[in-house]
Design a protein around this motif. Structure first.
Motif, PDB file in Angstrom:
ATOM      1  N   ASN A  51      -6.107   5.971   7.417  1.00  0.00           N
ATOM      2  CA  ASN A  51      -5.488   4.718   7.068  1.00  0.00           C
ATOM      3  C   ASN A  51      -5.150   4.645   5.589  1.00  0.00           C
ATOM      4  OD1 ASN A  51      -5.682   3.781   9.691  1.00  0.00           O
ATOM      5  ND2 ASN A  51      -7.730   2.951   9.358  1.00  0.00           N
ATOM      6  N   GLY A  60      -6.912   0.124   0.318  1.00  0.00           N
ATOM      7  CA  GLY A  60      -6.832  -1.321   0.249  1.00  0.00           C
ATOM      8  C   GLY A  60      -5.814  -1.794  -0.770  1.00  0.00           C
ATOM      9  N   LEU A  61      -5.915  -3.092  -1.128  1.00  0.00           N
ATOM     10  CA  LEU A  61      -4.957  -3.682  -2.041  1.00  0.00           C
ATOM     11  C   LEU A  61      -5.022  -3.025  -3.411  1.00  0.00           C
ATOM     12  CD1 LEU A  61      -5.394  -7.472  -1.193  1.00  0.00           C
ATOM     13  CD2 LEU A  61      -3.579  -5.932  -0.442  1.00  0.00           C
ATOM     14  N   CYS A  91       1.113  -1.427  -5.763  1.00  0.00           N
ATOM     15  CA  CYS A  91       1.847  -0.592  -4.804  1.00  0.00           C
ATOM     16  C   CYS A  91       3.334  -0.933  -4.846  1.00  0.00           C
ATOM     17  CB  CYS A  91       1.328  -0.798  -3.384  1.00  0.00           C
ATOM     18  SG  CYS A  91      -0.422  -0.419  -3.156  1.00  0.00           S
ATOM     19  N   THR A 107      -0.641   8.574  -3.601  1.00  0.00           N
ATOM     20  CA  THR A 107      -1.700   7.584  -3.427  1.00  0.00           C
ATOM     21  C   THR A 107      -2.783   7.833  -4.470  1.00  0.00           C
ATOM     22  OG1 THR A 107      -1.241   7.389  -1.059  1.00  0.00           O
ATOM     23  CG2 THR A 107      -3.379   6.590  -1.832  1.00  0.00           C
ATOM     24  N   GLY A 137      -3.891   2.345  -6.475  1.00  0.00           N
ATOM     25  CA  GLY A 137      -2.781   1.898  -5.648  1.00  0.00           C
ATOM     26  C   GLY A 137      -1.935   3.051  -5.147  1.00  0.00           C
ATOM     27  N   GLU A 197       1.181  -6.152  -7.124  1.00  0.00           N
ATOM     28  CA  GLU A 197      -0.049  -6.004  -6.350  1.00  0.00           C
ATOM     29  C   GLU A 197       0.240  -6.262  -4.879  1.00  0.00           C
ATOM     30  OE1 GLU A 197      -3.096  -8.477  -7.923  1.00  0.00           O
ATOM     31  OE2 GLU A 197      -3.388  -7.243  -9.716  1.00  0.00           O
ATOM     32  N   GLY A 198      -0.417  -5.501  -4.037  1.00  0.00           N
ATOM     33  CA  GLY A 198      -0.210  -5.677  -2.608  1.00  0.00           C
ATOM     34  C   GLY A 198      -0.753  -4.499  -1.832  1.00  0.00           C
ATOM     35  N   ALA A 199      -0.445  -4.475  -0.549  1.00  0.00           N
ATOM     36  CA  ALA A 199      -0.912  -3.402   0.325  1.00  0.00           C
ATOM     37  C   ALA A 199       0.057  -2.230   0.288  1.00  0.00           C
ATOM     38  CB  ALA A 199      -1.050  -3.914   1.753  1.00  0.00           C
ATOM     39  N   GLN A 248       2.388   0.896   1.567  1.00  0.00           N
ATOM     40  CA  GLN A 248       3.297   1.023   2.710  1.00  0.00           C
ATOM     41  C   GLN A 248       3.026   2.279   3.535  1.00  0.00           C
ATOM     42  OE1 GLN A 248       7.303   0.894   1.172  1.00  0.00           O
ATOM     43  NE2 GLN A 248       7.008  -1.062   0.129  1.00  0.00           N
TER      44      GLN A 248
END
Length: 300
Positions: free
Chosen positions: A2, A5-6, A9, A53, A57, A176-178, A180
């Motif tokens: 997976n 996390g946040l 990104c 990755t 982020g 900032e965010g999840a 893709q």
């Protein structure tokens, strides 16, 4: 596996005139040979996305064709459209130039990206070629005074210099965010697409100055054998009948060299054995025909 996390990104477009080292920079930032490279300009013909990755982020780099003026052929116009389309899907623009050099083409690239409502940074590549580093100071001062960039960053893609700082500076400027993409993802391109690129890279490296621009590659078959071997059938298209024997070479030597180099590159990237067959065929005027370009995958 997976995605993490946040964090910070987003997508970063690598934009510049032809032959400033954008693809070499992408490969260096990823630590793998994803985007094809050669000493010839306009080697990159497609938008290539490469995922990095990191602890804080994820950066999705978007390598673009070199943006150039006076695009006369349909292929060149298609490459410019690909650049502008890429700018519509990113969060940050990295304008890549060569250390100590600012040409009219670089200025044209700046004009194009300045029209976008996106943050932009200047990435000065090939700093290893600048023997007198102090000479960069007035060069950078002039550029900073005449142009608007959020930051000026330095790197040598070939020598691996400045890459950690470059990643960190780009990452902190993303929202900032999840993420893709999953942590194991490296691109959104298929192996079939990448196989065609590996063959085309060998053509760019091994053929003369002009002929590679009259060639394109189409994968007619990409399948998996029961033993895990990838079987690839590739057609190399040229524009004139007289170009065909040049690509094949005396006794098929050139085609064998192209195939052997491409197969090894595929095996390194795909992580498994590859059986590659190649053919050379003629498609008159394909590079200046919009319908043919669409057939060969040159779309926005």
């Amino acid at each position: 596996m997976n995605a993490p996390g946040l964090g910070h990104c987003g997508r970063v477009a690598l934009v510049g005139r032809p032959n400033v080292g954008k693809s070499t920079l992408l490969n260096a930032l990823l630590g793998t040979h994803l985007s094809i490279v050669s000493p010839k300009p306009q080697t990159t013909r497609h938008r290539i996305l490469g995922v990095s990755t990191l602890v804080g982020g994820q950066i999705a780099f978007v390598d673009t064709p070199g943006l150039h003026r006076g695009a006369r052929r349909a292929l060149n116009r298609s490459l410019n459209r690909a650049v502008h389309a890429a700018l519509g899907e990113v969060d940050l623009i990295a304008h890549v130039i060569e250390a100590g050099r600012w040409s009219d083409e670089d200025a044209a690239v700046y004009k194009a990206i300045a029209a976008e409502r996106l943050p932009r940074v200047l990435v000065i590549n090939k700093i290893d070629r600048q023997r007198d580093k102090s000479a960069l100071l007035p060069f950078v001062a002039r550029l900073s005074e005449e142009h608007s960039y959020a930051a000026v960053l330095y790197a040598s893609a070939l020598r691996g210099q400045g890459l950690d700082e470059l990643r960190a500076q780009l990452l902190q400027r993303l929202p900032e965010g999840a993420p893709q993409f999953d942590v194991d993802d490296i691109t959104d391109r298929s192996e079939r697409f990448l196989a065609a690129e590996m063959v085309r890279e060998q053509l760019m490296l091994r053929l003369g100055d002009e002929l590679p621009y009259s060639t394109t590659v189409e994968i007619e078959q990409f399948s998996e054998r029961a033993d895990g071997l990838a079987e690839v059938h590739a057609v190399i298209w040229v524009e004139r009948e007289g170009q065909r024997p040049i690509v094949i070479g005396d006794g098929g030597t050139m085609l064998k060299q192209v195939g052997s180099g491409a197969r090894r590159a595929m095996e390194r990237l795909f992580g498994r054995r590859v059986f590659l067959q190649t053919w050379v065929k003629v498609r008159a005027g394909w590079s200046d025909n919009e319908a043919e370009l669409k057939r060969f995958g040159y779309t926005d």
